[in-house]
Design an enzyme around this catalytic site. Structure first.
Site: not given
Ligand code: AOF
Ligand code: ZN
Length: 330
Positions: A46, A158, A202
Site C-alpha cells: 500500500e 538401490a 543451484r
Molecule cells: C507485507 N507486505 O504489503 C503487507 C503485509 O514484518 P512487517 O512489519 O513488514 O509486517 C508483516 C505483516 O504485515 C505480514 O505478516 C502481513 O500480516 C501484513 N501485511 N505484509 O510484508 C505487505 N500488506
Molecule cells: Zn502493511
C-alpha cells in the site's frame, strides 16, 4: 484486483512476509499508482503504491485501493498501512484475502471505523499466490513440502545404497528452482552421512539465487559435512518433527522442503505435518532398495492419505507429481 495479484507476484516467494500487490484507482477508473511488497523490511504494497502515485503527481484523495491482502493495522518492521491509507485520504479499500496474522489482522475494521469504505472482495488467485504463507500463518508453523525422487516402484535408493541420478537433469534443475523459492531445506543426519549433500540451490541460468537455510535433524554427529560449510545452517538434535519445525519457526521460516531420508519423511507424514508432496518419478524399476516412505500405520485402502489439487509435469523422461494434503492430526 487481478492487476494487483500480477504485481504481487513480482515479490519474492521466500522470506517471512507474504507477496502483496496494490493498485490505486481514481473515480474515473484511471490507475493512479501501483506497488508491491519486495520482502521483509521494505515498504508494504500500500505505501509502495501511494509513493508511486505521489511520484506520478497524482492525488489519491477519494480513490479506491485494491490490495491483495487486508491492510495491516500494526507497527512491525514498518508502520501500519491503515494509517498510511487514511493519511492519504483514500476513499475505499478492497482486499482479496483477510489477514490471518494475529499481529497485523483487523485492518479492515480499523479502516471502517475511520469512515473508509473498506470491504473484503475475495479472489482465489490472490489466496493461491500466498497459499504456503497463509497455511504457515494459520497453522502457526512452517508449511511443509515433502520432496523425493523415486523409481516407478517407489524406491529412492538401490539395495547397495546408491541413490544419485534416480531422475535426470531436468528433474534436478526443477528441484533446484524449488529450493531457491523456499526458506529452508531439512534433511536427517542419515542423509548427510550417506550422501554428504551441499543442500544449496543451484537452478540453471539464475544468477545469485536465494539460498535457503539448511537444517539437519537427528542425534548423530555430522561434523565436517559439506552442509556446515559456507551458507547458513542449523542442527536440530531431535527425532521429533515438531522440534524441527519449532527451530525453523524461530528463524521465521514459512516454507521448508523436507528432502529425506525416508525415516524423516515418514515421521512428518505420521505426525500429520506434511502440507504438500513433490514426487519426482523416474521411469526406472529396482525391485528392491529403500522405499520413499516407510510404514505409517495405515493398514487399509480407506486409510490412505489422499492429495488434492494434483499436478503432473513432464520433466524430460521423468514426471513431477505435486499434491496438497489436508492438515492431519497435530
Ligand atoms: C507485507 N507486505 O504489503 C503487507 C503485509 O514484518 P512487517 O512489519 O513488514 O509486517 C508483516 C505483516 O504485515 C505480514 O505478516 C502481513 O500480516 C501484513 N501485511 N505484509 O510484508 C505487505 N500488506
Ligand atoms: Zn502493511
Amino acid at each position: 484486483m487481478m492487476r494487483a495479484v500480477e504485481l504481487a507476484a513480482n515479490g519474492p516467494a521466500w522470506g517471512p512476509n507474504p507477496r502483496v500487490g496494490c493498485v490505486i484507482v481514481g473515480a474515473d477508473g484511471a490507475v493512479l499508482g501501483e506497488g508491491w511488497h519486495r520482502g521483509a523490511g521494505t515498504p508494504h504494497a500500500e505505501p509502495a503504491a501511494l509513493t508511486d502515485a505521489r511520484e506520478r503527481g497524482n492525488d489519491v484523495a477519494g480513490a479506491t485501493a485494491y490490495v491483495t491482502l487486508e491492510p495491516c493495522s500494526h507497527t512491525g518492521r514498518t508502520g501500519p498501512c491503515t494509517e498510511a491509507l487514511a493519511a492519504a485520504r483514500i476513499g475505499a479499500v478492497r482486499y482479496a484475502v483477510a489477514d490471518p496474522n494475529p499481529q497485523a489482522a483487523g485492518g479492515g475494521e480499523v479502516l471502517r471505523a475511520r469512515g473508509i469504505d473498506a470491504a473484503h472482495a475475495p479472489l482465489d488467485a490472490a489466496a493461491a499466490l500466498n497459499r504456503r504463507w497463509l497455511g504457515a500463518v494459520e497453522r502457526g508453523r512452517p508449511w511443509v513440502i515433502a520432496k523425493w525422487a523415486q523409481t516407478l516402484d517407489g524406491r529412492t535408493a538401490a539395495a547397495d545404497g546408491t541413490s544419485f541420478w534416480v531422475t535426470g537433469e531436468e528433474a534436478r534443475a526443477h528441484a533446484h528452482g524449488v529450493r531457491a523459492e523456499v526458506d529452508a531445506i531439512l534433511v536427517g543426519t542419515g542423509t548427510v552421512l550417506t550422501d554428504d549433500p551441499s543442500l544449496s540451490a543451484r537452478p540453471p541460468h539464475v544468477e545469485d539465487p536465494h539460498q535457503p537455510l539448511r537444517a539437519v535433524m537427528g542425534l548423530r554427529d555430522t561434523f565436517g559435512a559439506k552442509v556446515w560449510r559456507d551458507e547458513d545452517a542449523i542442527a536440530v538434535r531431535s527425532h521429533d518433527p515438531r522440534d524441527a519445525l519449532a527451530a525453523l519457526a524461530a528463524r521465521e521460516v514459512r516454507t521448508v522442503v523436507v528432502e529425506g531420508g525416508g525415516t524423516i519423511t515418514s515421521a512428518f507424514l505420521r505426525a500429520g505435518l506434511v502440507d504438500e508432496v513433490h514426487a519426482y518419478i523416474a521411469p526406472a524399476i529396482l525391485g528392491s532398495g529403500t522405499n520413499a516412505v516407510g510404514d505409517l500405520g495405515i493398514a487399509t485402502m480407506s486409510g490412505a492419505l489422499r492429495g488434492r489439487d494434483v499436478t503432473a509435469t513432464a520433466l524430460g523422461v521423468d514426471t513431477l507429481v505435486t499434491a496438497f494434503f489436508q492438515r492431519g492430526p497435530q
